[in-house]
Design an enzyme around this catalytic site. Structure first.
Site, PDB file in Angstrom:
ATOM      1  N   LYS A  62      24.643   3.463 -25.652  1.00  0.00           N
ATOM      2  CA  LYS A  62      25.383   3.520 -24.379  1.00  0.00           C
ATOM      3  C   LYS A  62      26.889   3.458 -24.652  1.00  0.00           C
ATOM      4  O   LYS A  62      27.680   4.155 -24.016  1.00  0.00           O
ATOM      5  CB  LYS A  62      24.938   2.381 -23.441  1.00  0.00           C
ATOM      6  CG  LYS A  62      25.655   2.402 -22.088  1.00  0.00           C
ATOM      7  CD  LYS A  62      25.149   1.341 -21.117  1.00  0.00           C
ATOM      8  CE  LYS A  62      26.020   1.313 -19.847  1.00  0.00           C
ATOM      9  NZ  LYS A  62      25.628   0.274 -18.883  1.00  0.00           N
ATOM     10  N   ASP A  64      36.391  -4.129 -13.084  1.00  0.00           N
ATOM     11  CA  ASP A  64      35.668  -3.675 -11.914  1.00  0.00           C
ATOM     12  C   ASP A  64      35.190  -2.269 -12.224  1.00  0.00           C
ATOM     13  O   ASP A  64      35.936  -1.457 -12.781  1.00  0.00           O
ATOM     14  CB  ASP A  64      36.578  -3.682 -10.684  1.00  0.00           C
ATOM     15  CG  ASP A  64      35.769  -3.869  -9.416  1.00  0.00           C
ATOM     16  OD1 ASP A  64      35.087  -4.912  -9.294  1.00  0.00           O
ATOM     17  OD2 ASP A  64      35.784  -2.983  -8.544  1.00  0.00           O
ATOM     18  N   THR A  65      33.936  -2.004 -11.892  1.00  0.00           N
ATOM     19  CA  THR A  65      33.342  -0.698 -12.213  1.00  0.00           C
ATOM     20  C   THR A  65      32.703  -0.105 -10.979  1.00  0.00           C
ATOM     21  O   THR A  65      32.132  -0.830 -10.163  1.00  0.00           O
ATOM     22  CB  THR A  65      32.276  -0.867 -13.323  1.00  0.00           C
ATOM     23  OG1 THR A  65      32.922  -1.284 -14.506  1.00  0.00           O
ATOM     24  CG2 THR A  65      31.540   0.442 -13.587  1.00  0.00           C
ATOM     25  N   THR A  89      33.924 -12.766 -15.161  1.00  0.00           N
ATOM     26  CA  THR A  89      32.795 -12.029 -14.572  1.00  0.00           C
ATOM     27  C   THR A  89      31.597 -12.953 -14.421  1.00  0.00           C
ATOM     28  O   THR A  89      31.467 -13.937 -15.163  1.00  0.00           O
ATOM     29  CB  THR A  89      32.374 -10.827 -15.448  1.00  0.00           C
ATOM     30  OG1 THR A  89      31.304 -10.130 -14.810  1.00  0.00           O
ATOM     31  CG2 THR A  89      31.896 -11.252 -16.834  1.00  0.00           C
ATOM     32  N   ASN A  90      30.735 -12.624 -13.465  1.00  0.00           N
ATOM     33  CA  ASN A  90      29.447 -13.322 -13.369  1.00  0.00           C
ATOM     34  C   ASN A  90      28.314 -12.386 -13.750  1.00  0.00           C
ATOM     35  O   ASN A  90      27.153 -12.670 -13.475  1.00  0.00           O
ATOM     36  CB  ASN A  90      29.248 -13.840 -11.929  1.00  0.00           C
ATOM     37  CG  ASN A  90      30.138 -15.032 -11.650  1.00  0.00           C
ATOM     38  OD1 ASN A  90      30.174 -15.990 -12.427  1.00  0.00           O
ATOM     39  ND2 ASN A  90      30.885 -14.975 -10.565  1.00  0.00           N
TER      40      ASN A  90
HETATM   41  P1  ITT Z   1      31.693  -9.159 -11.600  1.00  0.00           P
HETATM   42  O1  ITT Z   1      31.319 -10.604 -11.573  1.00  0.00           O
HETATM   43  O2  ITT Z   1      32.314  -8.725 -12.883  1.00  0.00           O
HETATM   44  O3  ITT Z   1      32.487  -8.716 -10.387  1.00  0.00           O
HETATM   45  P2  ITT Z   1      29.702  -7.320 -10.523  1.00  0.00           P
HETATM   46  O4  ITT Z   1      28.287  -7.006 -10.895  1.00  0.00           O
HETATM   47  O5  ITT Z   1      29.995  -7.774  -9.108  1.00  0.00           O
HETATM   48  O6  ITT Z   1      30.274  -8.375 -11.584  1.00  0.00           O
HETATM   49  P3  ITT Z   1      31.308  -4.986 -10.000  1.00  0.00           P
HETATM   50  O7  ITT Z   1      31.949  -5.579  -8.794  1.00  0.00           O
HETATM   51  O8  ITT Z   1      32.176  -4.277 -11.000  1.00  0.00           O
HETATM   52  O9  ITT Z   1      30.546  -6.057 -10.876  1.00  0.00           O
HETATM   53  O10 ITT Z   1      30.122  -4.104  -9.470  1.00  0.00           O
HETATM   54  C1  ITT Z   1      29.785  -2.970 -10.050  1.00  0.00           C
HETATM   55  C2  ITT Z   1      28.370  -2.550  -9.729  1.00  0.00           C
HETATM   56  O11 ITT Z   1      28.291  -1.221 -10.233  1.00  0.00           O
HETATM   57  C3  ITT Z   1      27.324  -3.363 -10.487  1.00  0.00           C
HETATM   58  O12 ITT Z   1      26.766  -4.387  -9.711  1.00  0.00           O
HETATM   59  C4  ITT Z   1      26.287  -2.286 -10.829  1.00  0.00           C
HETATM   60  O13 ITT Z   1      25.437  -2.079  -9.718  1.00  0.00           O
HETATM   61  C5  ITT Z   1      27.144  -1.057 -11.002  1.00  0.00           C
HETATM   62  N1  ITT Z   1      27.537  -0.888 -12.419  1.00  0.00           N
HETATM   63  C6  ITT Z   1      28.641  -1.359 -13.048  1.00  0.00           C
HETATM   64  N2  ITT Z   1      28.651  -1.001 -14.339  1.00  0.00           N
HETATM   65  C7  ITT Z   1      27.526  -0.283 -14.546  1.00  0.00           C
HETATM   66  C8  ITT Z   1      26.954   0.333 -15.675  1.00  0.00           C
HETATM   67  O14 ITT Z   1      27.533   0.292 -16.871  1.00  0.00           O
HETATM   68  N3  ITT Z   1      25.801   0.970 -15.515  1.00  0.00           N
HETATM   69  C9  ITT Z   1      25.192   1.025 -14.312  1.00  0.00           C
HETATM   70  N4  ITT Z   1      25.649   0.446 -13.206  1.00  0.00           N
HETATM   71  C10 ITT Z   1      26.812  -0.209 -13.305  1.00  0.00           C
END
Ligand code: ITT
Length: 195
Positions: A171, A68-69, A7-8
């Site tokens: 959280k 991925d979230t 992850t970044n």
């Molecule tokens: P990676 O390098 O892990 O891909 P990323 O930030 O691009 O990091 P994602 O593709 O999973 O991660 O993007 C998910 C987005 O969803 C992230 O940028 C947030 O805007 C939101 N998100 C993820 N987890 C969250 C959390 O616990 N609370 C609030 N927003 C969240």
């Protein structure tokens, strides 16, 4: 056990590190000396999590995982979902993403939503996936300064605080990421005891 976390996103690293047992050592991409922005081209979180861990596993041969979230909002038919990071555009602004979300939800009575995390882990060429879900609702004004992303406007079921008003530990009592990570930790601990 040593694992690279593909992850970044430093917020994800902080949240997950706080949940790991002593025998699991997580190394970030930065700490592993890997500078890469892994493309997430797919329409599902499962596939995007998988491509992230596969990319790093192919590069390093080291056990690794990714996650991925997405935030899935009922009245928006599951949006922003897989597009959560770039909902308001390629510059990935948390603030602009929240603005767009609130504006799209303004005239919708149903404010329910859920966060969904998919973790993909690869060890000895074998991939396994885990899911964590947190249901809740979106409020129409930001509250709190902690966390990241959509945290200031999301209240998990069972609380009256937004994620951004909670400490990391609070959280983790509710979060999608903590739930998926608990499954990962159980899996890794079982692997260790079987060896
Ligand atoms: P990676 O390098 O892990 O891909 P990323 O930030 O691009 O990091 P994602 O593709 O999973 O991660 O993007 C998910 C987005 O969803 C992230 O940028 C947030 O805007 C939101 N998100 C993820 N987890 C969250 C959390 O616990 N609370 C609030 N927003 C969240």
């Amino acid at each position: 056990m040593k694992l690279i976390f593909a992850t970044n996103n430093q917020h994800k690293v902080d949240e997950i590190r706080a949940l790991l047992t002593d025998s699991i050592h997580v190394i970030t991409l930065k700490e592993a000396g890997i500078e890469i922005d892994i493309p997430e081209p797919y329409d599902s979180m499962e596939e995007n999590a998988s491509v992230k861990s596969k990319t790093i596993y192919k590069m390093t041969g080291t056990p690794c995982f990714s996650e991925d979230t997405g935030l899935e909002v009922t009245a928006l038919q599951g949006e922003p979902g897989v597009k959560s990071a770039r909902y308001a555009g390629e510059n990935r602004s948390f603030d602009a993403n929240i603005e767009k979300l609130l504006s799209n939800l303004a005239d919708k009575p149903d404010k329910t939503a859920r966060f969904r995390t998919v973790i993909s882990v690869i060890i000895n060429d074998h991939e396994t996936a885990f899911e964590g879900i947190c249901t809740g609702r979106i409020i129409d004004t930001r509250r709190g300064d902690n966390g990241f992303g959509y945290d200031p406007v999301f209240i998990p079921d069972g609380s009256n605080k937004t994620f951004a008003e909670m400490s990391l530990a609070e959280k983790a009592r509710y979060s999608h990421r903590a739930r998926a990570t608990a499954k990962l930790v159980a899996f890794l601990n079982k692997l260790e005891t079987n060896h």
